[in-house]
Write an enzyme that holds these catalytic residues in place. Structure first.
Site, PDB file in Angstrom:
ATOM      1  N   LYS A 261       0.009 -10.777   7.128  1.00  0.00           N
ATOM      2  CA  LYS A 261       0.268  -9.434   7.631  1.00  0.00           C
ATOM      3  C   LYS A 261      -1.037  -8.899   8.219  1.00  0.00           C
ATOM      4  CE  LYS A 261       1.603  -4.727   6.516  1.00  0.00           C
ATOM      5  NZ  LYS A 261       1.681  -3.662   5.495  1.00  0.00           N
TER       6      LYS A 261
ATOM      7  N   SER B 114       0.831  -1.205   0.000  1.00  0.00           N
ATOM      8  CA  SER B 114       0.000   0.000   0.000  1.00  0.00           C
ATOM      9  C   SER B 114       0.865   1.255   0.000  1.00  0.00           C
ATOM     10  CB  SER B 114      -0.923  -0.003   1.217  1.00  0.00           C
ATOM     11  OG  SER B 114      -1.741  -1.149   1.207  1.00  0.00           O
ATOM     12  N   ASN B 115       1.908   1.267   0.817  1.00  0.00           N
ATOM     13  CA  ASN B 115       2.816   2.414   0.845  1.00  0.00           C
ATOM     14  C   ASN B 115       3.560   2.573  -0.468  1.00  0.00           C
ATOM     15  OD1 ASN B 115       3.314   3.916   3.638  1.00  0.00           O
ATOM     16  ND2 ASN B 115       2.702   1.815   4.070  1.00  0.00           N
TER      17      ASN B 115
END
Length: 320
Positions: free
Chosen positions: A179, A55-56
């Site tokens: 995660k 996502s980052n």
């Protein structure tokens, strides 16, 4: 390839950074030299591994070809810096089983060792446990790279895998971790316990239970977790590693004290998200830039507020 007898780099316990994807400020083209520079900085900071195109890493803003280029550049950079044993996990989610398998195969050739996969969510009305289980099982059956499930309800229309399903999926030989960006330490505890997750104190089964945010690093360790994949590690990797190591060395009170500082600082990155993290890197390391549109660039006042907000934790970071 360095690593296990089969040639795959193992996943050690510790801190992993979901690396930012950097772009030219005017054209929004990939900035490969900066991507390489950043990967090397993180490797030298003592991280256990890197995650590209999470996502980052603005995976949703990148083409398949760009995802492979970023991963290839990251592998080249850390290998050149001497970190040939450092594993790379690539965010390889595509909308279909077929597409995800194809990208997983291409990722292996680009230097990735594992894939990080979100559950299907676009056709939310049709998403049920059977669909989710079928998706992960089909991909796991065909992917050359082992899978880390990415449980992040905020990115997938609220789809949230419960511990029963994660435990069931975790028994597949090619699904080797989760995660927990859901932030549920209770869920992490149940899954880690049922699947005998690897910890700093025990090899266990080798299953990896990752916390998804650095502001609950100690909590992840207490819950029997294996590591943290945290956006904050792009900015303050050494502090993240220090918290982890202090706890692993039995220095619990020191770890808790530093965790509080880390949690305070990380909040100033969490609120402005990708734009804020990139500008924090710009403020303290001289590179970073901006996200791709439609994400907005931060106003100057907000950039200054981020830099000020993380000042406490960055004073420790820069002294380590």
């Amino acid at each position: 390839m360095a690593g296990t007898a089969s040639g795959r780099r193992p996943l050690p316990c510790g801190i992993y950074a979901p690396t930012m994807t950097f772009f030219e400020p005017d054209t929004e083209e990939l900035d490969i030299p900066v991507i390489k520079k950043h990967a090397e900085r993180l490797a030298r900071a003592g991280l256990a591994g890197l995650v590209t195109l999470g996502s980052n890493g603005e995976a949703v803003h990148c083409t398949r070809e760009e995802k492979l280029a970023v991963t290839r550049a990251t592998r080249e950079a850390i290998d050149a810096a001497g970190f040939t044993d450092m594993p790379i996990i690539i965010g390889a989610t595509e909308g279909s089983v077929r597409g995800t398998i194809e990208l997983s195969k291409l990722a292996a050739d680009a230097g990735a060792d594992y894939v990080l996969l979100l559950p299907p969510s676009y056709y939310k009305a049709q998403v049920d446990e059977e669909m989710i289980e079928g998706y992960f099982t089909a991909v796991a059956d065909a992917s050359p790279l082992p899978i880390v499930i990415y449980n992040y309800p905020g990115a997938v229309a609220g789809v949230d895998l419960d511990s029963d399903l994660l435990i069931k999926l975790g028994r597949h030989p090619n699904i080797i971790g989760t995660k927990f960006t859901c932030g549920s330490t209770g869920k992490l505890t149940r899954v880690a316990s049922a699947l005998d997750a690897k910890t700093p104190f025990s090899e266990g089964s080798g299953y990896m239970a990752f916390g998804g945010i650095c502001d609950f690093t100690v909590q992840t360790l207490v819950s029997g977790g294996s590591g943290i994949i945290a956006g904050g590690a792009n900015v303050m990797p050494k502090v993240c590693v220090k918290v982890w190591n202090l706890y692993a060395e039995g220095k619990t009170e020191e770890a808790i004290k530093l965790q509080k500082v880390l949690s305070r600082g990380d909040w100033f990155l969490t609120k402005p998200a990708i734009a804020g993290t990139k500008q924090a890197i710009q403020s303290y390391y001289g590179y970073g830039g901006y996200p791709r549109r439609p994400l907005k660039r931060l106003e100057e006042a907000k950039v200054a507020a981020v830099a000020e907000g993380i000042q406490e934790v960055m004073a420790i970071e820069l002294a380590l």
